[in-house]
Design a protein around this motif. Structure first.
Motif, PDB file in Angstrom:
ATOM      1  N   LEU A 186       0.892  -1.322  -0.017  1.00 18.10           N
ATOM      2  CA  LEU A 186       0.012  -0.111   0.047  1.00 18.10           C
ATOM      3  C   LEU A 186       0.950   1.374  -0.090  1.00 18.10           C
ATOM      4  CD1 LEU A 186      -2.577  -1.103   2.530  1.00 18.10           C
ATOM      5  CD2 LEU A 186      -3.182  -0.431   0.164  1.00 18.10           C
ATOM      6  N   ARG A 187       1.962   1.121   0.756  1.00 16.88           N
ATOM      7  CA  ARG A 187       2.886   2.427   0.869  1.00 16.88           C
ATOM      8  C   ARG A 187       3.655   2.651  -0.573  1.00 16.88           C
ATOM      9  NH1 ARG A 187       4.159   6.511   4.466  1.00 16.88           N
ATOM     10  NH2 ARG A 187       6.373   7.091   4.478  1.00 16.88           N
ATOM     11  N   GLU A 188       4.125   1.460  -1.109  1.00 17.02           N
ATOM     12  CA  GLU A 188       4.646   1.636  -2.643  1.00 17.02           C
ATOM     13  C   GLU A 188       3.631   2.349  -3.412  1.00 17.02           C
ATOM     14  OE1 GLU A 188       7.878  -1.834  -2.518  1.00 17.02           O
ATOM     15  OE2 GLU A 188       6.075  -2.259  -3.657  1.00 17.02           O
ATOM     16  N   LEU A 189       2.357   1.827  -3.544  1.00 14.60           N
ATOM     17  CA  LEU A 189       1.456   2.626  -4.305  1.00 14.60           C
ATOM     18  C   LEU A 189       0.680   3.978  -3.995  1.00 14.60           C
ATOM     19  CD1 LEU A 189      -0.289  -0.617  -5.808  1.00 14.60           C
ATOM     20  CD2 LEU A 189       1.814   0.401  -6.564  1.00 14.60           C
ATOM     21  N   GLY A 190       1.082   4.477  -2.766  1.00 13.14           N
ATOM     22  CA  GLY A 190       0.588   5.608  -2.358  1.00 13.14           C
ATOM     23  C   GLY A 190      -0.570   5.610  -1.781  1.00 13.14           C
ATOM     24  N   ILE A 191      -1.308   4.427  -1.273  1.00 22.80           N
ATOM     25  CA  ILE A 191      -2.398   4.388  -0.752  1.00 22.80           C
ATOM     26  C   ILE A 191      -2.395   4.511   0.799  1.00 22.80           C
ATOM     27  CG2 ILE A 191      -4.433   3.068  -0.319  1.00 22.80           C
ATOM     28  CD1 ILE A 191      -3.580   1.685  -3.188  1.00 22.80           C
ATOM     29  N   ARG A 192      -3.186   5.654   1.301  1.00 28.73           N
ATOM     30  CA  ARG A 192      -3.080   5.932   2.908  1.00 28.73           C
ATOM     31  C   ARG A 192      -3.773   4.713   3.550  1.00 28.73           C
ATOM     32  NH1 ARG A 192      -4.609  10.651   0.518  1.00 28.73           N
ATOM     33  NH2 ARG A 192      -6.719  10.320   0.614  1.00 28.73           N
ATOM     34  N   HIS A 193      -3.180   4.171   4.493  1.00 27.43           N
ATOM     35  CA  HIS A 193      -3.559   2.812   5.316  1.00 27.43           C
ATOM     36  C   HIS A 193      -3.456   3.231   6.729  1.00 27.43           C
ATOM     37  CE1 HIS A 193      -1.624  -1.131   6.518  1.00 27.43           C
ATOM     38  NE2 HIS A 193      -3.185  -1.303   6.603  1.00 27.43           N
ATOM     39  N   THR A 194      -4.336   2.637   7.459  1.00 30.11           N
ATOM     40  CA  THR A 194      -3.916   2.824   8.868  1.00 30.11           C
ATOM     41  C   THR A 194      -4.631   1.489   9.533  1.00 30.11           C
ATOM     42  OG1 THR A 194      -4.811   3.945  11.080  1.00 30.11           O
ATOM     43  CG2 THR A 194      -6.698   3.159   9.858  1.00 30.11           C
ATOM     44  N   ALA A 195      -3.951   0.784  10.396  1.00 24.32           N
ATOM     45  CA  ALA A 195      -3.998  -0.749  10.630  1.00 24.32           C
ATOM     46  C   ALA A 195      -4.734  -0.785  12.215  1.00 24.32           C
ATOM     47  CB  ALA A 195      -2.588  -1.365  10.839  1.00 24.32           C
ATOM     48  N   ILE A 196      -5.766  -1.510  12.517  1.00 22.93           N
ATOM     49  CA  ILE A 196      -6.476  -1.947  13.624  1.00 22.93           C
ATOM     50  C   ILE A 196      -6.033  -3.349  13.947  1.00 22.93           C
ATOM     51  CG2 ILE A 196      -8.391  -1.564  14.931  1.00 22.93           C
ATOM     52  CD1 ILE A 196      -7.458   0.960  13.618  1.00 22.93           C
ATOM     53  N   ALA A 197      -5.535  -3.425  14.909  1.00 21.78           N
ATOM     54  CA  ALA A 197      -5.331  -4.792  15.708  1.00 21.78           C
ATOM     55  C   ALA A 197      -6.219  -5.110  16.736  1.00 21.78           C
ATOM     56  CB  ALA A 197      -3.927  -4.900  16.091  1.00 21.78           C
ATOM     57  N   TYR A 198      -6.815  -6.333  16.701  1.00 25.12           N
ATOM     58  CA  TYR A 198      -7.703  -6.973  17.748  1.00 25.12           C
ATOM     59  C   TYR A 198      -7.200  -8.081  18.145  1.00 25.12           C
ATOM     60  CZ  TYR A 198     -10.578  -9.621  14.721  1.00 25.12           C
ATOM     61  OH  TYR A 198     -11.134 -10.623  13.893  1.00 25.12           O
ATOM     62  N   SER A 199      -7.203  -8.499  19.640  1.00 27.17           N
ATOM     63  CA  SER A 199      -6.424  -9.555  19.983  1.00 27.17           C
ATOM     64  C   SER A 199      -7.304 -10.808  20.212  1.00 27.17           C
ATOM     65  CB  SER A 199      -5.732  -9.249  21.263  1.00 27.17           C
ATOM     66  OG  SER A 199      -5.308 -10.449  21.934  1.00 27.17           O
ATOM     67  N   ILE A 200      -7.231 -11.890  19.810  1.00 24.46           N
ATOM     68  CA  ILE A 200      -7.989 -13.095  20.138  1.00 24.46           C
ATOM     69  C   ILE A 200      -7.345 -14.108  21.106  1.00 24.46           C
ATOM     70  CG2 ILE A 200      -9.374 -12.570  18.084  1.00 24.46           C
ATOM     71  CD1 ILE A 200      -7.655 -14.824  16.757  1.00 24.46           C
ATOM     72  N   ASN A 201      -6.214 -13.721  21.451  1.00 23.44           N
ATOM     73  CA  ASN A 201      -5.503 -14.794  22.322  1.00 23.44           C
ATOM     74  C   ASN A 201      -4.327 -14.262  22.813  1.00 23.44           C
ATOM     75  OD1 ASN A 201      -4.504 -15.318  19.398  1.00 23.44           O
ATOM     76  ND2 ASN A 201      -2.845 -16.040  20.747  1.00 23.44           N
ATOM     77  N   TRP A 202      -3.717 -14.679  24.151  1.00 24.15           N
ATOM     78  CA  TRP A 202      -2.406 -14.573  24.647  1.00 24.15           C
ATOM     79  C   TRP A 202      -1.495 -15.294  23.653  1.00 24.15           C
ATOM     80  CZ3 TRP A 202      -1.027 -10.689  27.122  1.00 24.15           C
ATOM     81  CH2 TRP A 202      -1.814 -10.097  28.051  1.00 24.15           C
ATOM     82  N   ALA A 203      -0.326 -14.928  23.328  1.00 21.20           N
ATOM     83  CA  ALA A 203       0.620 -15.607  22.440  1.00 21.20           C
ATOM     84  C   ALA A 203       1.442 -16.645  23.296  1.00 21.20           C
ATOM     85  CB  ALA A 203       1.752 -14.648  21.938  1.00 21.20           C
ATOM     86  N   ALA A 204       1.957 -17.750  22.521  1.00 19.22           N
ATOM     87  CA  ALA A 204       2.471 -18.739  23.163  1.00 19.22           C
ATOM     88  C   ALA A 204       3.395 -18.581  24.409  1.00 19.22           C
ATOM     89  CB  ALA A 204       3.274 -19.748  22.047  1.00 19.22           C
TER      90      ALA A 204
END
Length: 233
Positions: free
Chosen positions: A184-202
């Motif tokens: 997305l960055r390479e093509l100049g498209i604006r991007h925001t990222a939303i993370a949601y947690s579904i577990n504790w990691a190992a």
């Protein structure tokens, strides 16, 4: 146009959207459309494609070909630190990519060689629009500054890997964000990222790795989809 890239949990909420097929030089991409917003199920609607086998270049090229200017990406993750605990969501500020995937539009093979900077790769105004929509929807605490580390998958990580990732400064672990963010960055498209947690990691859960119940994941994913649609309207 604007777009939402959706994955685990969200890709089961897309009934009733209009299907659209886009042919790109990297392959055909199946999208869903609602008004002037495109929904891209990264694993396909039936969730059949593993993270390392997603055709990221075709997906992002399809968005560019449609004239998409803004993208909200929704990412299911495992929690490494308490900055984003299971059942919560937040705005990603930076990422670490250890996947080893060779993904770029500018590799000098069919495209000119270019080096694209990744400082500030997530759009602040778009993140602000999401936070405002979340607040209007009743979310009083919007977590920010999350650092995401990307592995190749589909296997989950070992406890030793998670300890190393924590030492590297990661808050959450997933398998898709960096691939999309770079293209997305390479093509100049604006991007925001939303993370949601579904577990504790190992290694961080007494049961090994235990996930939220499907109903809880569905409810959280549905809320994030609604907030994202409102942010892009």
């Amino acid at each position: 146009m604007k777009a939402i890239i959706a994955g685990t949990g969200v890709d089961r909420l897309l009934e009733g959207f209009e299907s659209k097929s886009v042919d790109t030089r990297y392959g055909k991409v199946e999208l869903l459309v609602r008004g002037d917003v495109v929904i891209l199920p990264r694993h396909k609607v039936d969730h059949s494609v593993a993270p390392g086998r997603i055709d990221y270049k075709a997906n992002i090229q399809a968005l560019a070909d449609l004239g998409v200017s803004d993208v909200i990406g929704i990412y299911a993750v495992g929690s490494i630190t308490s900055r984003l605990s299971p059942g919560s969501f937040g705005v990603v500020d930076d990422f670490i990519d250890i996947s080893g995937r060779d993904l770029t539009f500018f590799d000098g093979i069919g495209n000119p060689l270019r080096h694209v900077g990744m400082v500030g790769c997530f759009d602040r105004q778009l993140a602000s629009a999401f936070a405002k929509s979340a607040y209007m929807a009743g979310e009083k605490e919007i977590r920010a500054g999350i650092v995401y580390i990307m592995t190749n998958g589909p296997r989950l990580e070992t406890p030793a890997e998670i300890r190393a990732f924590r030492n590297m400064g990661a808050d959450v672990v997933g398998m898709t964000l960096a691939s999309e963010a770079v293209l997305l960055r390479e093509l100049g498209i604006r991007h925001t990222a939303i993370a949601y947690s579904i577990n504790w990691a190992a290694g961080l859960d007494e049961e090994g790795v235990s996930f939220l119940e499907d109903e809880s994941i569905h409810r959280l994913a549905s809320r994030l989809l609604d907030i994202s649609l409102a942010a892009l309207s």
